[in-house]
Design an enzyme around this catalytic site. Structure first.
Site, short mmCIF file in Angstrom:
data_model
loop_
_atom_site.label_atom_id
_atom_site.label_comp_id
_atom_site.label_asym_id
_atom_site.label_seq_id
_atom_site.Cartn_x
_atom_site.Cartn_y
_atom_site.Cartn_z
N GLY A 203 0.03 -4.70 12.77
CA GLY A 203 -0.43 -5.55 13.87
C GLY A 203 0.66 -5.83 14.87
O GLY A 203 1.57 -5.02 15.05
N SER A 204 0.59 -7.02 15.47
CA SER A 204 1.53 -7.32 16.55
C SER A 204 2.83 -7.88 16.01
O SER A 204 2.91 -8.37 14.88
CB SER A 204 0.90 -8.35 17.49
OG SER A 204 0.83 -9.61 16.83
N GLY A 207 2.37 -11.85 15.45
CA GLY A 207 1.58 -12.16 14.26
C GLY A 207 2.28 -11.71 12.99
O GLY A 207 2.31 -12.42 11.98
N GLY A 208 2.86 -10.53 13.05
CA GLY A 208 3.55 -9.98 11.88
C GLY A 208 4.77 -10.80 11.51
O GLY A 208 5.01 -11.09 10.34
N GLU A 227 4.16 -3.22 9.99
CA GLU A 227 4.34 -2.35 11.16
C GLU A 227 4.03 -3.24 12.35
O GLU A 227 2.90 -3.71 12.49
CB GLU A 227 3.36 -1.19 11.05
CG GLU A 227 3.56 -0.13 12.09
CD GLU A 227 2.38 0.82 12.15
OE1 GLU A 227 1.90 1.28 11.11
OE2 GLU A 227 1.92 1.07 13.28
N CYS A 264 -0.51 2.78 17.81
CA CYS A 264 0.86 2.31 17.60
C CYS A 264 1.87 3.39 17.97
O CYS A 264 3.03 3.10 18.18
CB CYS A 264 1.06 1.86 16.16
SG CYS A 264 0.29 2.97 14.98
#
Lengths: 488, 488
Positions: A203-204, A207-208, A227, A264
């Protein structure tokens, strides 16, 4: 929006704990059959699943069908990987009784970590979601999985879960091997839940990082395989630009617009010579239709990102245009002189998810390695060059900053094979492992060594006779069993 | 006490960065020669080094000489491990041009992470210090190392650094491959330094957790491979106790008093039957002499730990005594009924570093698995049983809670071999890797994949012809080169 309650979360985690005890004792062959059952169930429900997915994600049916095939292929690939057996890293050192101090008999193998939390991605509703790569790797390793559904495709997440649940039940897999939770609060609680032993996340960066920080703040921190974001720099040499600039422009346009730029591995920054053919020709391949991105948040992020580029001094919009239709975006290509990178690298070298890319014009190809020094970690680094050009210093820079180095191709498209690596230095990933391909299984395993164990206390993988015919290291020497004796 | 200044730290890190660039380009053979040069230098300076070590640590000369031999053996072992080549995890998948989409040529290998920070331990001034296992693994991987000296042996740390520095210089290793910093502040700054790419740590739970938290708080978090604490439970079955209780008592006493109990694998809690021969006989082997522990802090921790045990309801001192001579400690054995574990498990199941162990008397051996469920992760779990006793449920519990399961032996003594695993679930370690033995190298490596690379852009390890004769996986199939063709 559905939010899994705290009690429901506890129930799923308890079931995952029980399932993980069964999964770790299951044979590799049994686990392989579970993976193949999930694959078959996805394939036989493909029509229903892609229609749900298309409605929720705006991705096209063809792309989604391809993604289901990729996902079931991935599950089958991991089934064959665990059957091959190298993933167990079996090693036996026999006792040396005549030396002082005596060296004991030591037998090492990898065992599953326990229940894994998987945070699925918006942009791959199959391949990086409920039945995606993290789930497949975890089951292959012998772990159970609690998936946090992505809010961009809740119906699909539920339906996929029930499809694979039935398939797993039919082949005798333990109840609770794969379960689903929904909602941001449930996701945050999942990372802190005592039974969870590892996290897989796609994800982002924002957020990650928040979930990473939670996982690390536990009384017992757990590994977080995330990731988080990648700009995937591409270098086009003067030789490549003059030999095939028009063709490269078309290839670039296809790659950055694939899936509306929501990969990605999308090429986010492209280093081109001044006055390049690539820049001249790329506009011809830029789509002018409005597109709907995966979620409103992603649309908003796209607008923010391209707006930041536009506001940065010296950045020119060279193809496409901003659309003001709510919820829609359009492809856009920007260009800037390399000298500007030093003054505003934070904005210019940020990932902008969606159909856009930034051409960075260099004056001299010998400056490219120095320019790349300012780049953060990426999943990929790409070089387009002619055979007579020496790009070794560019390759060398990418070795330090990327996980996969692509020559004369495009970074989008990640083949699922033994040799694939999908990962890279921070912020591309948090880890030293891939999330695509055979070796991703290692994320969910840990070693154990048995010292002077009676054979009755050893798993059959470590019995002296090698009844399962597995590759093992014996007294330091790697040995591969004869395939014929193995199949007999 | 010497404290490395911020400027000095920057200098060492800059040198480590330069050295790491040289080290990652060096051949495996060159790196092996560096490891062997360090080993030879330690061996030829053994007399001087052990005398410095003995004065600083209070460990005996014989023990210290053995530890130097262990340390040089470890360096030579890792030299042979990297020469064998499996650690590179080489894998080649040839292109498949006839399928759609085309599958590119993918070639994967592991590469070094970059400069590593190593925090040395008090209790192994050689084997887990400047030239210890973490340093050896990092150099084997192709990384440079900045060691944080332990305050318990500063002179030895400096002298070891200069001995290996000269040896490395003589074999042409890069300047700054191994350097030293001193002081708590410098250690904390080291973990945050931008050039540092990973941390190896051996020490206490409190100190390790603080550094772990710092490493995770970085803008770019880095992996932290820490060994933090372990109680190393031992189970003695009724059968073993009656067949050889007196002998087990002697073995236990030797193991928990070895090095004055200052081993991370010291048996800290021993589950014995009620009225055991072990309990009856252990006192006869408990030393009554005063001993000086490694540091004042460790002495204080020992007194705190045994005092907490003594204050816990039902705990009896069954052998040895508290000494009130400042700076000294004496061996002590405690015992408690298993029922008490449930009421005061935090105090009873805490690691007490030093010459003591706690016997936990169980009523029924069938209760042992349930008792073990409350234990946290340990480096080891040990079972003493007779051949006719079924201990599979105890083994199974240990599989979930330990890194090495020892049968009919003692956990102290960690052989350096391919199959060794020295690690375990939190808080034993933070990681899925060993810090002793061949596979510890993996901590300091990450994968990279080359896609469709011209051979000129590939390292020789991935050339089609396999000029270095390395084990590789080709199109999914593991292949080991013929040893004769390899040496030719």
């Amino acid at each position: 929006m559905t939010e899994t309650t705290s009690d429901e979360l506890d129930e799923r985690c308890a079931a995952a704990q029980s399932a993980s005890e069964v999964a770790r004792r299951a044979t590799t062959r049994e686990r392989a059959s579970w993976l193949r059952a999930i694959a078959a169930a996805l394939d036989s429900n493909v029509d229903e699943l892609v229609h749900i997915a298309a409605a929720e994600t705006h991705l096209g049916l063809e792309r989604l069908e391809g993604e289901v095939a990729r996902t079931s292929g991935q599950l089958r690939h991991l089934a064959s990987v665990i059957e091959e057996g190298s993933f167990l890293e079996l090693s036996i050192d026999h006792a040396r009784d005549t030396v002082a101090p005596r060296v004991p008999d030591l037998r090492r193998m990898l065992i599953p970590l326990g229940p894994v939390a998987v945070f699925s991605a918006s942009n791959f509703p199959f391949a990086f979601s409920v039945a995606g790569g993290d789930t497949a790797s975890a089951i292959a390793a012998g772990c159970s999985v609690v998936v946090k559904a992505h809010s961009g495709h809740p119906q699909l997440s539920r339906r996929t879960t029930s499809v694979i649940d039935r398939a797993l039940d039919e082949v005798g897999a333990p109840i609770g091997l794969v379960s689903l939770v929904e909602g941001t609060g449930a996701g945050a609680a999942l990372v802190m839940h005592p039974v969870i032993r590892a996290v897989g996340f796609t994800g982002s960066l924002a957020g990650g990082r928040a979930l990473f920080d939670r996982a690390m703040s536990r009384p017992d921190p757990i590994p977080f395989f995330g990731e988080l974001g990648s700009i995937n720099p591409v270098v086009i040499t003067p030789g490549a630009d003059s030999a095939r600039g028009a063709q490269l422009a078309e290839g670039l346009a296809q790659s950055f617009q694939l899936g509306a730029g929501q990969f990605c591995t999308k090429p986010g920054v492209v280093l081109v010579p001044r006055d390049s053919n690539v820049e001249r020709h790329v506009g011809a391949h830029v789509r002018s239709a409005n597109e709907t991105l995966l979620t409103d948040r992603i649309s908003a992020g796209f607008v923010e990102g391209v707006t930041a580029w536009q506001r940065s001094t010296g950045v020119e919009l060279i193809a496409g245009e901003m659309t003001h239709e709510p919820g829609s975006v359009r492809s856009m290509v920007f260009a800037v002189d390399a000298e500007r990178l030093t003054t505003d690298s934070d904005a210019l070298l940020a990932e902008v998810f969606g159909p856009t890319t930034l051409l960075v014009r260099y004056r001299d190809v010998n400056d490219v390695p120095r320019l790349l020094e300012d780049f953060e970690g990426s999943l990929t680094g790409t070089i387009h060059a002619e055979p007579d050009e020496d790009v070794s210093s560019i390759t060398d820079l990418f070795v330090g900053r990327a996980g996969r180095i692509v020559f004369n191709g495009w970074p989008t498209g990640v083949a699922v094979t033994w040799s694939q690596h999908h990962g890279g230095p921070w912020p591309a990933t948090t880890s030293q492992f891939t999330s695509v391909g055979a070796t991703g299984i290692r994320r969910f395993l840990r070693p154990i060594t048995f010292q002077d164990a009676p054979e009755a206390q050893l798993p059959p993988e470590l019995w002296e006779s090698n009844p399962l015919g597995l590759p093992r290291r014996i007294d330091g020497e790697l040995s591969i069993p004869d395939r014929r004796s193995r199949s007999s």
